[in-house]
Motif scaffolding. Structure first.
Motif, mmCIF file in Angstrom:
data_model
loop_
_atom_site.group_PDB
_atom_site.id
_atom_site.type_symbol
_atom_site.label_atom_id
_atom_site.label_comp_id
_atom_site.label_asym_id
_atom_site.label_seq_id
_atom_site.Cartn_x
_atom_site.Cartn_y
_atom_site.Cartn_z
ATOM 1 N N PRO A 92 0.828 -1.203 0.000
ATOM 2 C CA PRO A 92 0.000 0.000 0.000
ATOM 3 C C PRO A 92 0.870 1.265 0.000
ATOM 4 N N PRO A 93 0.451 2.297 -0.728
ATOM 5 C CA PRO A 93 1.254 3.523 -0.804
ATOM 6 C C PRO A 93 1.543 4.169 0.550
ATOM 7 N N ASP A 94 0.672 3.957 1.529
ATOM 8 C CA ASP A 94 0.911 4.568 2.840
ATOM 9 C C ASP A 94 1.958 3.805 3.653
ATOM 10 N N ALA A 95 2.394 2.650 3.182
ATOM 11 C CA ALA A 95 3.466 1.903 3.845
ATOM 12 C C ALA A 95 4.790 2.455 3.328
ATOM 13 N N ALA A 96 5.175 3.593 3.878
ATOM 14 C CA ALA A 96 6.357 4.290 3.369
ATOM 15 C C ALA A 96 7.273 4.782 4.487
ATOM 16 N N GLY A 97 7.041 4.335 5.693
ATOM 17 C CA GLY A 97 7.880 4.745 6.814
ATOM 18 C C GLY A 97 9.109 3.860 6.947
ATOM 19 N N TRP A 98 10.046 4.298 7.749
ATOM 20 C CA TRP A 98 11.295 3.549 7.871
ATOM 21 C C TRP A 98 11.062 2.152 8.430
ATOM 22 N N ARG A 99 10.090 1.998 9.314
ATOM 23 C CA ARG A 99 9.816 0.659 9.860
ATOM 24 C C ARG A 99 9.307 -0.290 8.770
ATOM 25 N N ASP A 100 8.503 0.254 7.833
ATOM 26 C CA ASP A 100 8.030 -0.575 6.710
ATOM 27 C C ASP A 100 9.208 -1.094 5.894
ATOM 28 N N TYR A 101 10.172 -0.207 5.620
ATOM 29 C CA TYR A 101 11.325 -0.614 4.811
ATOM 30 C C TYR A 101 12.253 -1.540 5.588
ATOM 31 N N VAL A 102 12.353 -1.364 6.898
ATOM 32 C CA VAL A 102 13.159 -2.292 7.702
ATOM 33 C C VAL A 102 12.578 -3.700 7.587
ATOM 34 N N GLY A 103 11.257 -3.831 7.680
ATOM 35 C CA GLY A 103 10.619 -5.138 7.528
ATOM 36 C C GLY A 103 10.880 -5.755 6.166
ATOM 37 N N LEU A 104 10.905 -4.917 5.139
ATOM 38 C CA LEU A 104 11.164 -5.392 3.777
ATOM 39 C C LEU A 104 12.615 -5.814 3.591
ATOM 40 N N LEU A 105 13.535 -4.995 4.095
ATOM 41 C CA LEU A 105 14.959 -5.190 3.811
ATOM 42 C C LEU A 105 15.672 -6.142 4.762
ATOM 43 N N ALA A 106 15.137 -6.377 5.939
ATOM 44 C CA ALA A 106 15.831 -7.208 6.934
ATOM 45 C C ALA A 106 16.274 -8.566 6.385
ATOM 46 N N PRO A 107 15.441 -9.294 5.622
ATOM 47 C CA PRO A 107 15.895 -10.590 5.107
ATOM 48 C C PRO A 107 17.100 -10.485 4.160
ATOM 49 N N MET A 108 17.327 -9.305 3.573
ATOM 50 C CA MET A 108 18.468 -9.112 2.662
ATOM 51 C C MET A 108 19.767 -8.867 3.416
ATOM 52 N N GLU A 109 19.666 -8.586 4.711
ATOM 53 C CA GLU A 109 20.824 -8.286 5.553
ATOM 54 C C GLU A 109 21.750 -7.261 4.901
ATOM 55 N N PRO A 110 21.225 -6.073 4.570
ATOM 56 C CA PRO A 110 22.066 -5.083 3.900
ATOM 57 C C PRO A 110 23.217 -4.612 4.787
ATOM 58 N N ALA A 111 24.342 -4.384 4.156
ATOM 59 C CA ALA A 111 25.499 -3.813 4.841
ATOM 60 C C ALA A 111 25.411 -2.289 4.835
ATOM 61 N N ALA A 112 24.666 -1.735 3.854
ATOM 62 C CA ALA A 112 24.530 -0.285 3.746
ATOM 63 C C ALA A 112 23.223 0.065 3.050
ATOM 64 N N LEU A 113 22.679 1.221 3.424
ATOM 65 C CA LEU A 113 21.581 1.845 2.700
ATOM 66 C C LEU A 113 22.150 3.119 2.105
ATOM 67 N N ALA A 114 21.980 3.300 0.800
ATOM 68 C CA ALA A 114 22.537 4.471 0.120
ATOM 69 C C ALA A 114 21.409 5.392 -0.323
#
Length: 158
Positions: A92-114
């Motif tokens: 959903p377009p309203d899912a745009a906060g940092w917590r939403d992206y943390v939930g999305l990106l956590a499985p990727m185990e990023p070393a950096a966000l650019a």
């Protein structure tokens, strides 16, 4: 248990290793995009690009955007030498906060966000990087180079 409102669909194979993650619309490829992604890649991590899906872009930028579909934008990004992988972000377009992206990106185990200087979501991206145990990398902006600026020039010449 926290509900994850965003999902990632990989456009091609998911690269191995802890990546540097970049997210955005990337609607009309321009030199600012190319320079930015090359600078991120120069730091030595595989670069993965998250492309916002069409519904999310329309909600944020209006009914005439994106110009290119998410599938086409992902294909263009994947063709760049500096990009190791691409995924399309849906939800959903309203899912745009940092917590939403943390939930999305956590499985990727990023070393950096650019992200680029002047990004309106800079603080959110810093908070997300901290929550993910990743570095926050800020890069300079290529002046006067943006998709919105390109579209304004095209419209003014019509």
């Amino acid at each position: 248990m926290e509900e994850h409102r965003l999902s990632a669909a990989w456009a091609g194979a998911r690269p191995s290793g802890r990546p540097a993650v970049v997210t955005g619309v990337f609607d009309l490829l321009h030199v600012g995009h190319v320079r930015y992604l090359a600078e991120v890649a120069a730091r030595g991590l595989p670069v993965v690009v998250g492309i916002e899906d069409d519904e999310r872009v329309r909600a944020w930028k209006g009914p005439t955007r994106p110009v290119n579909t998410a599938a086409e934008r992902a294909e263009v990004m994947a063709a760049l030498r500096s990009v190791a992988g691409v995924f399309v972000i849906s939800g959903p377009p309203d899912a745009a906060g940092w917590r939403d992206y943390v939930g999305l990106l956590a499985p990727m185990e990023p070393a950096a966000l650019a992200f680029t200087a002047g990004d309106p979501h800079t603080e959110a991206k810093r908070l997300g990087a901290e929550a993910l145990g990743a570095e926050a990398w800020e890069f300079g902006l290529t002046e006067a180079r943006s998709t919105s600026a390109m579209l304004e020039v095209i419209a003014s010449r019509s």
